[in-house]
Design an enzyme around this catalytic site. Structure first.
Site, short mmCIF file in Angstrom:
data_model
loop_
_atom_site.label_atom_id
_atom_site.label_comp_id
_atom_site.label_asym_id
_atom_site.label_seq_id
_atom_site.Cartn_x
_atom_site.Cartn_y
_atom_site.Cartn_z
CG HIS A 140 -3.03 -0.57 -6.73
ND1 HIS A 140 -3.45 0.14 -5.63
CD2 HIS A 140 -3.16 -1.87 -6.38
CE1 HIS A 140 -3.82 -0.70 -4.67
NE2 HIS A 140 -3.65 -1.93 -5.11
CD GLU A 162 -2.55 3.45 -5.52
OE1 GLU A 162 -3.60 2.83 -5.77
OE2 GLU A 162 -1.56 2.91 -5.00
NE ARG A 197 -4.32 -1.16 -0.11
CZ ARG A 197 -4.47 -2.15 -0.98
NH1 ARG A 197 -3.47 -2.48 -1.78
NH2 ARG A 197 -5.60 -2.81 -1.08
P1 NAD Z 1 -2.18 -10.98 4.80
O1 NAD Z 1 -3.22 -10.46 5.71
O2 NAD Z 1 -2.25 -12.41 4.39
O3 NAD Z 1 -0.73 -10.72 5.40
C1 NAD Z 1 -0.35 -9.50 5.97
C2 NAD Z 1 0.66 -9.82 7.05
O4 NAD Z 1 1.16 -8.58 7.55
C3 NAD Z 1 0.07 -10.59 8.25
O5 NAD Z 1 0.81 -11.78 8.46
C4 NAD Z 1 0.21 -9.61 9.41
O6 NAD Z 1 0.49 -10.26 10.63
C5 NAD Z 1 1.38 -8.77 8.94
N1 NAD Z 1 1.51 -7.49 9.62
C6 NAD Z 1 0.54 -6.74 10.21
N2 NAD Z 1 1.09 -5.63 10.74
C7 NAD Z 1 2.41 -5.69 10.48
C8 NAD Z 1 3.50 -4.84 10.78
N3 NAD Z 1 3.35 -3.70 11.46
N4 NAD Z 1 4.73 -5.21 10.36
C9 NAD Z 1 4.92 -6.35 9.66
N5 NAD Z 1 3.92 -7.20 9.36
C10 NAD Z 1 2.68 -6.87 9.77
O7 NAD Z 1 -2.23 -10.02 3.52
P2 NAD Z 1 -1.68 -10.32 2.05
O8 NAD Z 1 -2.78 -10.91 1.25
O9 NAD Z 1 -0.38 -11.01 2.14
O10 NAD Z 1 -1.48 -8.80 1.53
C11 NAD Z 1 -0.36 -8.05 1.95
C12 NAD Z 1 -0.48 -6.61 1.44
O11 NAD Z 1 -0.54 -6.60 0.01
C13 NAD Z 1 -1.71 -5.84 1.91
O12 NAD Z 1 -1.33 -4.51 2.21
C14 NAD Z 1 -2.59 -5.79 0.70
O13 NAD Z 1 -3.42 -4.65 0.72
C15 NAD Z 1 -1.55 -5.68 -0.40
N6 NAD Z 1 -2.02 -6.09 -1.72
C16 NAD Z 1 -1.70 -5.31 -2.81
C17 NAD Z 1 -2.11 -5.70 -4.08
C18 NAD Z 1 -1.73 -4.91 -5.30
O14 NAD Z 1 -2.41 -5.00 -6.31
N7 NAD Z 1 -0.65 -4.16 -5.29
C19 NAD Z 1 -2.87 -6.86 -4.23
C20 NAD Z 1 -3.15 -7.63 -3.12
C21 NAD Z 1 -2.71 -7.24 -1.85
#
Ligand code: NAD
Length: 317
Positions: free
Chosen positions: A283, A264, A235
């Site tokens: 994105h 964005e 993000r």
């Molecule tokens: P997820 O919920 O499976 O994993 C996120 C992890 O981050 C969890 O294990 C959580 O414990 C950890 N976390 C929470 N706070 C934290 C901190 N302060 N420091 C380190 N780790 C922390 O989510 P995901 O499906 O793996 O998605 C991860 C990220 O990718 C999210 O921000 C999501 O919005 C983003 N994303 C972006 C796109 C894109 O198109 N660019 C697509 C999908 C997801």
């Protein structure tokens, strides 16, 4: 009267496959879709979802005042995994089931692909070749380097699996670290500051929350190794773009692959656009054909499940 499934997000036309639409109509739902291709105003959004049984949501905002006017809502399927645009407390209190799609492989592949593009000068070579220039910039190899994954959830874990063949040392920081998942993937759990100071590559895979706002700022970037790389497919709010710009400009960081921005869509005055040592994308990390196709089917099946008294395929709770 048939129950309504609303698809208000502006890319619904290209993202929700015909098979998913057919599943829903065959199951007796009426589809109400944003056909304009433009982002709806809050009033237009309310008009589209106020009588809906289910919503398939993009990144438009679903705040409490809007949701309060949606008395029929029972399922909200997020066509993605980020939930920072949803008032989850309100949705939960309304008894709405919230589900996600599975896009972790697409995002992990994209993060790795953009990192390689950065190390191998992919965009610079291409731009030079198109200008008729035989410019052979130096490149770097990933093998032998240390990669730190910040946020070891679905995407972070998948990235670790993909990186296995590259001969890298893998570190990960997550305050809720799944030690077993780390061990299985040959990843060494570590603290945040240790990850910053040891890694040649930092890849962000954590959610946007008030606590993670500008996680990467001038202080934390200063802790990174000189000449390290940053990859952000998570993000935009996680990175202070001004601090990142300064670090890329000064050479403190060698490069950055950035898919998500503080504002964005990306605007022409974004400071990162003026740098050569970046690989930027709109994105788009999750937008693989496979993820979209399967995502539509997941949304449709989840909505039918909720209607029939069950839970979404990838429920949030
Ligand atoms: P997820 O919920 O499976 O994993 C996120 C992890 O981050 C969890 O294990 C959580 O414990 C950890 N976390 C929470 N706070 C934290 C901190 N302060 N420091 C380190 N780790 C922390 O989510 P995901 O499906 O793996 O998605 C991860 C990220 O990718 C999210 O921000 C999501 O919005 C983003 N994303 C972006 C796109 C894109 O198109 N660019 C697509 C999908 C997801």
């Amino acid at each position: 009267m048939a129950q309504i499934v609303a698809m208000p997000f502006r890319h619904q036309k290209s993202l929700i496959c015909d098979e998913a639409r057919k599943m829903l109509t065959d199951a007796g739902f009426t589809l109400v879709c944003n056909e304009s291709g433009a982002k709806l105003s809050e009033a237009e959004l309310l008009d589209m979802i106020k009588d809906a049984f289910a919503v398939i949501a993009g990144t438009e905002r679903y705040e409490a005042p809007l949701l309060s006017k949606c008395g029929e809502l029972r399922a909200l399927m997020r066509f993605g995994v980020g939930t920072d645009n949803l008032d989850l407390k309100k949705l939960r209190s309304m008894g709405v089931q919230v589900g996600l799609i599975a896009n972790h492989n697409a995002v992990a592949e994209f993060a790795l692909g953009q990192l390689l593009a950065l190390l191998k000068n992919g965009p610079r070579f291409d731009a030079a070749a198109r200008k008729g220039l035989w410019s052979r910039y130096p490149m770097f190899e990933l093998s032998g380097r240390t990669v730190a994954i910040i946020g070891f959830g679905r995407i972070g874990r998948r990235l670790a699996e993909l990186l296995k063949g590259f001969g890298v040392t893998l570190l990960a920081y997550d305050p809720y670290m799944d030690e077993e998942a780390a061990k299985e993937r040959g990843v060494a759990p570590c603290g945040f500051e240790e990850a910053l100071s040891r890694a040649d590559v930092i890849s962000l895979h954590l959610p946007s929350t008030p606590e993670t706002f500008h996680l990467m700022n001038s202080d934390t970037i200063a802790l990174m190794k000189d000449g390290a790389y940053l990859v952000n497919t998570a993000r935009g709010s996680l990175v202070d773009e001004k601090a990142l710009y300064a670090a890329l400009k000064s050479g403190k960081l060698a490069g950055a692959a950035i898919d998500v921005f503080e504002t964005e869509p990306l605007t022409a005055d974004n400071i990162l656009l003026g740098l050569e040592n970046t690989v930027l994308s709109p994105h788009a990390a999750a937008l693989s054909y496979e993820t979209n196709y399967n995502g539509g089917l997941i949304c449709a099946e989840s909505i039918i499940r909720v209607r029939d008294g069950g839970r979404p395929l990838y429920p949030l709770w």
